[in-house]
Design an enzyme around this catalytic site. Structure first.
Site, PDB file in Angstrom:
ATOM      1  N   CYS A   5      -7.104   0.165 -14.079  1.00  0.00           N
ATOM      2  CA  CYS A   5      -5.502   0.179 -13.447  1.00  0.00           C
ATOM      3  C   CYS A   5      -4.988  -1.138 -14.176  1.00  0.00           C
ATOM      4  CB  CYS A   5      -5.622   0.066 -12.106  1.00  0.00           C
ATOM      5  SG  CYS A   5      -6.241   1.467 -11.245  1.00  0.00           S
TER       6      CYS A   5
ATOM      7  N   GLU B  72       3.704   3.256  -7.246  1.00  0.00           N
ATOM      8  CA  GLU B  72       2.255   2.444  -7.331  1.00  0.00           C
ATOM      9  C   GLU B  72       1.960   2.275  -8.719  1.00  0.00           C
ATOM     10  OE1 GLU B  72       0.455   1.025  -5.362  1.00  0.00           O
ATOM     11  OE2 GLU B  72       1.304   1.968  -3.132  1.00  0.00           O
TER      12      GLU B  72
ATOM     13  N   GLY C 192       0.897  -1.216   0.120  1.00  0.00           N
ATOM     14  CA  GLY C 192      -0.092   0.001   0.007  1.00  0.00           C
ATOM     15  C   GLY C 192       0.922   1.162  -0.200  1.00  0.00           C
TER      16      GLY C 192
ATOM     17  N   CYS D  34     -11.290  -1.267 -10.235  1.00  0.00           N
ATOM     18  CA  CYS D  34     -10.027  -1.986  -9.414  1.00  0.00           C
ATOM     19  C   CYS D  34     -10.551  -1.744  -7.934  1.00  0.00           C
ATOM     20  CB  CYS D  34      -8.734  -1.003  -9.560  1.00  0.00           C
ATOM     21  SG  CYS D  34      -7.255  -1.623  -8.793  1.00  0.00           S
TER      22      CYS D  34
ATOM     23  N   GLU E 109      -3.330  -3.114 -12.446  1.00  0.00           N
ATOM     24  CA  GLU E 109      -3.866  -4.378 -11.375  1.00  0.00           C
ATOM     25  C   GLU E 109      -4.983  -5.086 -11.477  1.00  0.00           C
ATOM     26  OE1 GLU E 109      -4.806  -4.178  -6.334  1.00  0.00           O
ATOM     27  OE2 GLU E 109      -2.652  -3.514  -7.117  1.00  0.00           O
TER      28      GLU E 109
ATOM     29  N   ASN F 279       6.928   0.671   1.705  1.00  0.00           N
ATOM     30  CA  ASN F 279       6.153  -0.026   0.851  1.00  0.00           C
ATOM     31  C   ASN F 279       7.024  -1.234   0.582  1.00  0.00           C
ATOM     32  OD1 ASN F 279       6.074  -0.756  -2.239  1.00  0.00           O
ATOM     33  ND2 ASN F 279       4.061   0.011  -1.672  1.00  0.00           N
ATOM     34  N   ASP F 280       6.349  -2.414   0.485  1.00  0.00           N
ATOM     35  CA  ASP F 280       6.899  -3.648   0.583  1.00  0.00           C
ATOM     36  C   ASP F 280       7.543  -3.995  -0.785  1.00  0.00           C
ATOM     37  OD1 ASP F 280       4.525  -3.773  -1.180  1.00  0.00           O
ATOM     38  OD2 ASP F 280       4.048  -5.575  -0.651  1.00  0.00           O
TER      39      ASP F 280
ATOM     40  N   HIS G 225      -1.424   0.934 -10.345  1.00  0.00           N
ATOM     41  CA  HIS G 225      -2.727   1.716 -10.413  1.00  0.00           C
ATOM     42  C   HIS G 225      -2.585   2.630 -11.518  1.00  0.00           C
ATOM     43  CE1 HIS G 225      -4.494   0.072  -7.158  1.00  0.00           C
ATOM     44  NE2 HIS G 225      -3.494   0.073  -6.325  1.00  0.00           N
TER      45      HIS G 225
ATOM     46  N   CYS H 269      -9.052  -0.138  -5.797  1.00  0.00           N
ATOM     47  CA  CYS H 269      -8.775   0.965  -5.362  1.00  0.00           C
ATOM     48  C   CYS H 269      -9.962   2.181  -5.593  1.00  0.00           C
ATOM     49  CB  CYS H 269      -7.332   1.555  -6.074  1.00  0.00           C
ATOM     50  SG  CYS H 269      -7.720   2.293  -7.683  1.00  0.00           S
TER      51      CYS H 269
END
Length: 277
Positions: free
Chosen positions: A154, A134, A46, A147, A156, A84-85, A137, A149
């Site tokens: 997006c 990101e 995120g 999406c 994703e 962020n990961d 997105h 979000c």
């Protein structure tokens, strides 16, 4: 980490995750075989404010404004860094994995969601509020599917693990005969179909799964092309659970990116699989 406590929609509750992390760190600290734990680094899905350690929003966890750094520091009395990961993964691949030696690298991880990280001139780009990367997105079709979000089209929503599963379920519901192999692998229940199910079926030569993989690869290629045009990296590293399960996506991206990106941006470009998994 899994929990039945969540009321957040997609993931688990912040309280459950924080409690589990605290328990694990305390167990490590008590272990006679482990070195002393001096600090903690957390890679979280995120939009993360890396200064405050607040997870501002995570559509796949269902979290908003979770003060993860503060909660962990209060519980464990030691320094905590939260970023962020995929920014964390990008740093790892640059220092120790597929991106070693590259001053300019882009990292795109495809799992349940899609995230990215950028190394530019030997520095990790975090952005003004820590939300750089990101790429999941990035809108590739303004009339595309909804999406998580809340926006449409997006990347994703086409290529994330949840989107692959959703597309497969819709296809099976529309034509159970064509989707028979997927249904069989999902024990006859459409709601059990996941991206992993699609991967299994594709490996067995199932035509529907193969079509879904091709569509996913085409969407990823558009996303990577936008990334390449914007940042002009020397290396693009692709990783995450979906890439691990469907490694053929890398070949599709390699083949198609040059069609969508500027010639100057793809000159000398290398597209590699993440090595740190």
């Amino acid at each position: 980490i899994a929990s039945k406590e969540s009321n957040t929609g997609y993931g688990v509750s912040p309280q459950a995750v924080i409690s589990q992390i605290v328990q694990d760190i305390e167990n490590l600290s008590r272990s006679p075989t482990e070195d002393t734990v001096l600090a903690i680094g957390v890679g979280a899905a995120g939009q993360v404010d890396s200064t405050t350690g607040v997870i501002r929003a995570s559509s796949n966890l269902g979290w908003k404004n979770v003060a993860l750094k503060k909660e962990l520091e209060q519980s464990l009395s030691m320094p905590v860094l939260v970023i962020n990961d995929v920014q964390a993964a990008a740093w790892g691949e640059w220092k120790h994995g597929a991106g070693q030696g590259a001053s300019d690298m882009a990292c795109l991880f495809v799992g349940t969601g899609i995230g990215g990280g950028i190394i530019s001139r030997d520095s990790l780009l975090s952005g003004s509020s820590g939300s750089a990367g990101e790429f999941g997105h990035t809108v590739i079709d303004r009339n595309g599917p909804l999406c998580r979000c809340g926006r449409r089209g997006c990347l994703e929503a086409f290529a994330g693990g949840w989107a692959i599963a959703s597309r497969a379920r819709k296809a099976v519901t529309k034509d159970p005969e064509i989707g028979a192999n997927l249904l069989s692998l999902a024990n006859g229940l459409c709601e059990n179909i996941t991206a992993a199910t699609v991967s299994q079926a594709a490996q067995k030569g199932d035509p529907l799964a193969h079509l879904i993989v091709i569509e996913t690869g085409e969407a990823l290629s558009l996303g990577v092309a936008s990334l390449v045009n914007t940042f002009n990296p020397k290396i693009v590293v692709l990783g995450g659970g979906v890439i691990e399960g469907l490694p053929e996506l890398i070949d599709i991206v390699k083949e198609q990116v040059s069609r969508h990106a500027l010639p100057s941006a793809v000159e000398g470009l290398s597209i590699q699989k993440a090595t740190l998994k």
